[in-house]
Write a protein that holds these residues in place. Structure first.
Motif, PDB file in Angstrom:
ATOM      1  N   LYS A 249      -8.523   7.096   0.006  1.00  0.00           N
ATOM      2  CA  LYS A 249      -8.529   6.081   1.199  1.00  0.00           C
ATOM      3  C   LYS A 249      -9.688   6.438   2.206  1.00  0.00           C
TER       4      LYS A 249
ATOM      5  N   ASP B 244       0.795   2.150   4.393  1.00  0.00           N
ATOM      6  CA  ASP B 244      -0.018   2.299   3.167  1.00  0.00           C
ATOM      7  C   ASP B 244       0.294   3.126   1.898  1.00  0.00           C
TER       8      ASP B 244
ATOM      9  N   ARG C  67      -3.724   0.582  -1.265  1.00  0.00           N
ATOM     10  CA  ARG C  67      -2.263   0.996  -0.779  1.00  0.00           C
ATOM     11  C   ARG C  67      -1.883   1.968  -1.899  1.00  0.00           C
TER      12      ARG C  67
ATOM     13  N   LYS D  50      -4.349  -5.691  -0.027  1.00  0.00           N
ATOM     14  CA  LYS D  50      -5.490  -4.654  -0.296  1.00  0.00           C
ATOM     15  C   LYS D  50      -5.037  -4.027  -1.864  1.00  0.00           C
TER      16      LYS D  50
ATOM     17  N   ASP E 107     -10.407   1.065   1.071  1.00  0.00           N
ATOM     18  CA  ASP E 107      -8.975   0.941   1.746  1.00  0.00           C
ATOM     19  C   ASP E 107      -8.161   0.394   0.829  1.00  0.00           C
TER      20      ASP E 107
END
Ligand code: UDP
Length: 403
Positions: free
Chosen positions: A243, A282, A249, A217, A247
């Protein structure tokens, strides 16, 4: 050891020739830099590159690290915070600890006889000037945002500052009410250091594997000590908003500087605040002291964020711009010297979480915009914020004071 000529390809021959010209009257002169940590933070980072280069071009430049115990560094962190505007409970005990640590250091270091010029970095070793017979110019190089210092502390520090021959600050706005000579010098990064050099894909792969950083990601990264002024908790809030739309991190990378005892407490708070996201993978927190890791993170991230509430200069911004990355950073302190909003990055109000998140989302959704901002950011750094320019500025100061 690096040679000045190694920078030719990046900065061009004129810059190199000019540095040699400025060094000519300074051969063999003894200069000492004194700061309070050998690792962590921007000052150590710059000294690591600039001290060897000064020696390479013919000066004798030493770098001495100041000694203090945990109590001392807890106090000087409070002084640092007060210089950036915090309140402080200023007591006789604090004054004694500050002065005694400086006095003790002077007993086992002989600056007086050995040097033609002394450069003191930041407030920790500032009072040293009182404990030597002053037989040469002394420069106080303050890297802190001095625009609104706490008055009690500032007034106390003036007892020492007034003895200095020159004060160097990073921004015109940090000039203060002291009737002393000021000079503005912007900090800089070393494009050939482990933190900023080009990396091949193999090295990047090795590091992401070793430090377990998934790249499936997009990564949003802030690299900063765990410090309230860097607002890591605010970064988590912003990330939560991002978020909801994209999507991604978040990586927060902050090594622990030896002169910053607050770090562990703030790290624990961040851990609590982001627990659910950390458990899900995440949010990734890294506390290693590793320059190549920082380099890798800046290169593999899609956006670099610097959500500081105050920022003397913000070398992390410079480093990210140099890697051609889009940066979303607070409109504070030295960051505004580096980023022109919408041209080579985005400036945001540090309290505006929603607006900050929107800028990040905009970049994540628009790779062409990301590339354009990054390209311009890199050019800004090439022109203004590389170590060769810093070296040249220091040589001007030395020629002025020693000429
Ligand atoms: N830094 C690092 N590892 C970390 C966090 C920061 O090497 O985990 C480095 C960062 O790359 C930069 C310096 O520390 O070179 C921070 O300088 P900056 O001017 O941004 O902030 P300061 O820490 O001096 O307030």
């Amino acid at each position: 050891m690096k040679h000045l000529e190694d920078y030719r390809e990046i900065v061009g021959d004129n810059v190199i020739t000019e540095i040699y010209r400025k060094a000519r009257k300074l051969y063999g002169r003894h200069i000492v830099h004194i700061n309070s940590t050998f690792m962590g933070g921007g000052v150590a980072e710059m000294l690591l590159s600039i001290a060897p280069l000064m020696n390479y071009i013919g000066l004798n430049a030493d770098w001495v690290t100041f000694h203090g115990n945990q109590d001392f560094f807890t106090l000087t962190k409070k002084i640092h915070n007060a210089l950036q505007g915090d309140r402080i409970h200023w007591t006789k005990n604090k004054v004694n600890l500050y002065l005694n640590t400086n006095r003790n250091f002077s007993i086992y270091t002989h600056l007086g006889e050995n040097y033609d010029l002394v450069i003191i970095h930041d407030p920790q070793p500032l009072p040293l000037i009182r404990f030597y017979k002053k037989v040469q110019p002394w420069v106080w190089r303050c890297h802190v945002d001095l625009s609104h210092p706490n008055e009690t502390v500032w007034n106390f520090l003036k007892n020492f500052i007034l003895r200095y021959d020159l004060v160097i600050v990073s921004n015109e706005k940090y000039k203060n009410d002291i009737p002393i000579k000021y000079k503005i010098i912007h900090p800089a990064i070393d494009p050939l250091s482990l933190k900023n050099m080009e990396l091949d894909n193999e090295t990047i792969r090795k590091y992401t594997k070793k430090f377990r950083i998934p790249t499936d990601k997009p990564l949003i990264t802030q690299i900063s000590r765990f410090d309230k002024w860097k607002d890591p908790e605010g970064v988590i809030e912003v990330f939560k908003i991002v978020k909801e739309k994209v999507d991604a991190r978040l990586v927060l990378c902050g090594s622990m500087a030896t002169d910053d005892p607050e770090g562990y407490r703030i790290l624990e708070r961040v851990k609590r605040k982001a627990k659910r996201l950390i458990d899900k993978g995440d949010v990734i927190l890294l506390t290693y002291e590793n320059n190549v890791l920082v380099n890798v993170l800046q290169r593999i991230s899609s956006v670099i964020i610097q959500k500081s509430l105050k920022e003397g200069f913000g070398l992390t911004v410079t480093e990210a711009l140099w890697k051609g990355k889009p940066v979303v950073a607070s409109r504070v302190g030295g960051i505004t010297l580096q980023i022109e909003d919408g041209v080579n990055g985005f400036l945001v109000d540090p309290m505006d979480y929603e607006g900050t998140a929107q800028r990040i989302i905009e970049i994540l959704k628009n790779p062409e915009l990301a590339e354009e901002l990054g390209r311009k950011g890199k050019e800004t750094v090439r022109k203004k914020f590389l170590i060769t320019r810093l070296l040249s500025d220091y040589l001007d100061v030395f020629n002025e004071l020693l000429g």
